[in-house]
Design an enzyme around this catalytic site. Structure first.
Site, PDB file in Angstrom:
ATOM      1  N   GLU A 281     -70.683 -11.222 -20.361  1.00  0.00           N
ATOM      2  CA  GLU A 281     -69.813 -11.108 -21.534  1.00  0.00           C
ATOM      3  C   GLU A 281     -69.527  -9.666 -21.941  1.00  0.00           C
ATOM      4  O   GLU A 281     -68.732  -9.435 -22.854  1.00  0.00           O
ATOM      5  CB  GLU A 281     -70.415 -11.875 -22.731  1.00  0.00           C
ATOM      6  CG  GLU A 281     -71.452 -11.121 -23.532  1.00  0.00           C
ATOM      7  CD  GLU A 281     -72.850 -11.143 -22.932  1.00  0.00           C
ATOM      8  OE1 GLU A 281     -73.806 -10.740 -23.614  1.00  0.00           O
ATOM      9  OE2 GLU A 281     -72.982 -11.586 -21.775  1.00  0.00           O
TER      10      GLU A 281
ATOM     11  N   CYS B 299     -75.243 -11.427 -18.306  1.00  0.00           N
ATOM     12  CA  CYS B 299     -74.708 -12.704 -18.788  1.00  0.00           C
ATOM     13  C   CYS B 299     -73.184 -12.750 -18.835  1.00  0.00           C
ATOM     14  O   CYS B 299     -72.621 -13.670 -19.429  1.00  0.00           O
ATOM     15  CB  CYS B 299     -75.284 -13.032 -20.166  1.00  0.00           C
ATOM     16  SG  CYS B 299     -77.088 -13.174 -20.173  1.00  0.00           S
TER      17      CYS B 299
ATOM     18  N   ASN C 216     -72.438  -7.353 -17.247  1.00  0.00           N
ATOM     19  CA  ASN C 216     -73.875  -7.377 -17.525  1.00  0.00           C
ATOM     20  C   ASN C 216     -74.518  -8.629 -16.942  1.00  0.00           C
ATOM     21  O   ASN C 216     -73.889  -9.385 -16.198  1.00  0.00           O
ATOM     22  CB  ASN C 216     -74.110  -7.311 -19.036  1.00  0.00           C
ATOM     23  CG  ASN C 216     -73.613  -8.557 -19.747  1.00  0.00           C
ATOM     24  OD1 ASN C 216     -72.539  -9.059 -19.438  1.00  0.00           O
ATOM     25  ND2 ASN C 216     -74.394  -9.065 -20.682  1.00  0.00           N
TER      26      ASN C 216
END
Length: 822
Positions: A474, A472, A470
């Protein structure tokens, strides 16, 4: 801040070991002898109440010596009720007062708290009665949420009274940035009015309780007593208001409102191999998710021919810029490419100062390398002295590589290479040079390890490998041309799990497990009631029901217990925290199925169905709860899991501001964080440090101020400013992210990795050498360390602190990076 008196111990009872809590002890009712009565939310006599509170704060500021030469109101409405200022005048006065006081907060943590209280008064001056709030067209609450609030209004108002009695006064004094962030999250209503903080928590709790009431197992997992809408509402309301867990930003902004999405993360793999189909996918899939304020990770690996990728990147760049104009939640896109993509070198040079030409500059799009192990294996061959080690780039003729990982990938890569299908060959050192130069200069590319992500996934992905993460880094989910990955998030406030036990600050695992249980039910409830922008995302959410439960306040919690992050006690506690988080989340998910809900769609094809859990894929894992894990393993095989995924350690840059704790699992960025933005200065002092400093110099204010001046001169570096002061020895634990050995921080990530079934947004914090240079080998060695540790995310941001001043380049284009010696 001392949070130890908020939560009492939890008891274990019932068939499923539900952690019960006596909410009557959670927060005391209003003390009638207090100087300010609770908010009379029925008739909203706001002006007089706020005027009285403002009078008390100004008196306190005057006694502290901070109002000298400043305009005050100082109206005691008890003696002169006819002198109540207008709400507009009070709001303007509060704004001027906060703006003048903010710079002084660097020297007085009490003032930081009082400024926060002033901002809360400014919020209260814009409140509306409950009925007006319910009917607001700008708020646009869902009908069923409004209906339940009306139906159970008497019960809700009792909880509101409890909130105004003791929770609200505590929240108001958390700090300035907390107040400002809450002010940002509260919904703007008609006629310049605003949702109140209490109404905000009512909205979140009522929306979650409404959805939970539609699936009884959601409610019954919260209690062994009566499970109904009222008890579920109260459970959520008190936990949210007391910041035991914190919802994601989209949830805080949009939960309970019509036509909104509360999912945080969307993952896409359109698998288009030409510009025309890619633009169609962008129009039909990317744009709706941008408008829904979701963060997007998209794999464009299949777009691997001539004259295509960089033009599409430019389109995405423009879309992000346009979508973020005047938005309360800016969003973004991260494009995932494998390092053998034919245009990888162009992509590495698309941002900031490394952009080759303006026509290809894409400062609003992030790049992530979905890196195979083979890239690092070849670099290690070079490091070990082998000559002429090369890296080969391929075009779409090698698209089979996207479907493979680990040994199968390596065999096919080398076969294609031997057959001469590569479009370019680059010395491996030059390839790594380009990656590190881009990271040091722009903060990215983010780096994830494709093979680790696929090896540890819940199903066998060989032949149809996962293609990206995604925005970010994670979230790890399987996507394809017809199904998007979707994840809803919440974070546990670990600082609220630290309690005074027998005179010592200790970590309360019962509190942690209770928080995870609530967060698990809450996230599942909001997934049920949230709209998603497209059918592909609806399909992905329904197929996996993936959650991302993370943390915030990790460093804050450890500091409050007097622990350095990297000592042995801290490392042991680190592993225990995440083991019990995963254990509790999976237990709740299994209970859902035991109580009648179906397992997630792919459960029968998953490793879970065979009794294999995430940590079984890691070597030498020592479990603290062996017996409980063994029982849960059998229960999962028998009943299933409602959710496919559980733990994801996201960055919490925004939500951690409302709690005034450290971001995510990272160390504090600075002991005095200050950033100038378009709306003014963002200031966050390390309150724990300043309170301890005040205790040390309790009887010597001049020495306290002199010590703060020394800290200011040293950019708040404790070792530099106070290392020679014996009385300040206890303060040496207040190291920042840049002060820590990054390899040790990677080790912390490695220690907890078996219990993080998605991934960790791990940022590297690196300081230039004294001469203002940065050796590429420093970054490269850390990436190698992360790779050898078996992590899934090797690097989110690469943040560089300049040697000459406190400036930090964070990859957002606001500061320029120093030159790099590569």
């Amino acid at each position: 801040m001392d949070h130890s008196d908020v939560y009492e111990p939890y008891t274990f009872s019932g068939k499923h070991h539900v952690r019960m809590y006596d909410f009557s002890k959670l927060t005391p009712m209003w003390n009638k002898d207090a100087s300010t009565p609770p908010r009379k939310f029925a008739d909203m006599h706001i002006a007089s109440t706020v005027a009285m509170e403002l009078y008390n704060i100004e008196r306190e500021l005057l006694n502290m010596g901070h109002l000298s030469g400043m305009e005050t109101m100082m109206v005691d409405v008890r003696k002169s009720p006819e002198m109540i200022p207008s709400t507009i005048n009070m709001r303007d006065h509060i704004t001027r007062l906060v703006n003048k006081m903010k710079p002084i907060c660097r020297f007085d943590e009490r003032l930081y708290s009082l400024c926060g209280e002033l901002v809360h008064l400014r919020i209260e001056l814009r409140e509306v009665p409950l009925d007006t709030w319910l009917l607001s067209k700008k708020l646009n609450l869902k009908y069923e949420v409004v209906d339940n609030i009306r139906r159970y209004r008497a019960h809700i108002e009792m909880d509101m009274l409890r909130f105004y009695g003791s929770i609200h006064p505590w929240l108001k004094r958390l700090g300035l940035q907390s107040a400002l962030k809450y002010e940002e999250y509260l919904v703007e209503l008609e006629d310049g009015k605003k949702e109140s903080l209490c109404q905000f928590f009512v909205r979140l709790a009522a929306a979650a309780a409404t959805e939970a009431s539609m699936k009884k197992p959601f409610m019954t997992t919260l209690t062994t007593g009566v499970a109904n809408w009222r008890t579920t509402f109260t459970t959520f309301f008190l936990a949210l208001a007391n910041q035991l867990f914190v919802p994601s930003t989209p949830c805080m902004l949009f939960l309970g409102r019509e036509g909104t999405s509360t999912a945080s993360c969307y993952l896409m793999d359109p698998r288009t191999n030409n510009t025309q189909d890619t633009l169609k996918a962008i129009t039909e899939d990317v744009v709706p998710h941008l408008l829904a304020r979701g963060g997007i990770g998209i794999s464009l690996q299949h777009l691997n021919g001539k004259f295509g990728l960089m033009h599409v990147m430019k389109v995405l760049d423009s879309l992000v810029m346009a979508a973020n104009v005047n938005e309360s939640r800016p969003t973004g896109i991260c494009v995932y490419l494998e390092p053998w993509h034919a245009d990888i070198m162009s992509a590495l040079n698309m941002r900031g100062m490394v952009a080759a030409e303006e026509s290809r500059r894409c400062d609003n799009v992030f790049l992530a390398l979905w890196s195979c192990d083979l890239l690092f294996k070849r670099y290690l061959r070079h490091v070990n002295g082998e000559k002429n080690v090369i890296w080969t780039l391929f075009d779409s003729r090698a698209s089979i590589l996207t479907k493979l990982h680990s040994e199968e990938f390596e065999k096919e890569y080398e076969r294609l290479e031997s057959e001469g299908l590569g479009v370019a060959s680059i010395p491996i050192r030059d390839m790594m040079f380009a990656i590190i130069k881009s990271a040091a200069s722009t903060g990215s590319p983010f780096i994830l390890f494709k093979d680790a992500c696929n090896r540890h996934y819940i199903t066998n992905t060989q032949g149809d490998a996962i293609a990206g993460s995604n925005l970010c880094t994670e979230i790890i989910q399987k996507t394809d041309a017809n199904t998007n990955g979707v994840c809803s998030l919440a974070s546990i406030n670990l600082a609220r799990c630290v309690r005074n036990i027998d005179g010592n600050r200790q970590f309360d695992f019962d509190a942690l497990r209770y928080a995870v249980r609530l967060a698990t039910v809450f996230v599942n409830a909001i997934m049920e009631g949230s709209d998603v922008p497209t059918e592909k995302s609806h399909s992905g959410r329904e197929r996996n029901r993936s959650m991302g439960i993370g943390v915030q306040g990790f460093h804050t919690a450890f500091l409050s217990m007097g622990l350095d992050l990297c000592d042995e006690r801290a490392r042991s506690l680190n592993k225990l925290i995440f083991e019990f988080m995963l254990l509790e989340a999976m237990t709740v998910s299994c209970e859902f199925c035991e109580r009648g809900l179906p397992p997630f769609a792919d459960f029968s094809n998953s490793y879970y169905a065979r009794g294999r859990l995430h940590f079984d894929g890691w070597a030498n894992v020592e479990l603290a709860a062996v017996e409980e894990w063994n029982m849960l393993r059998d229960r999962i095989v028998s009943a299933g899991l409602y959710n496919a995924q559980f733990i994801a350690l996201m960055p919490t840059a925004a939500s951690a501001q409302v709690t005034e704790v450290s971001e995510g699992f990272s160390p504090l960025f600075s002991n005095m964080f200050s950033k100038v933005t378009s709306t003014g200065e963002l200031l966050r002092p390390n309150i724990q440090l300043m309170e301890e400093l005040r205790t040390i110099y309790l009887d010597n204010e001049n020495q306290r101020l002199a010590t703060i001046a020394a800290l200011e001169s040293a950019n708040w570096n404790i070792q530099t400013a106070l290392g020679n002061k014996p009385e300040c020895h206890s303060l040496l634990k207040y190291k920042t992210a840049f002060d820590y050995d990054q390899a040790l921080l990677i080790d912390l990530c490695s220690d907890r990795a078996p219990f993080v079934d998605q991934s960790q947004s791990m940022t590297l914090f690196i300081t230039e050498t004294a001469d203002g240079t940065l050796l590429a080998s420093r970054v490269m060695n850390l990436l190698l360390h992360a790779y050898k540790a078996g992590l899934k995310t090797g690097m989110y941001y690469c943040k560089i602190r300049k040697a000459t001043n406190a400036g930090v380049f964070c990859g957002d284009g606001e500061l320029t990076c120093s030159s790099c010696v590569l």
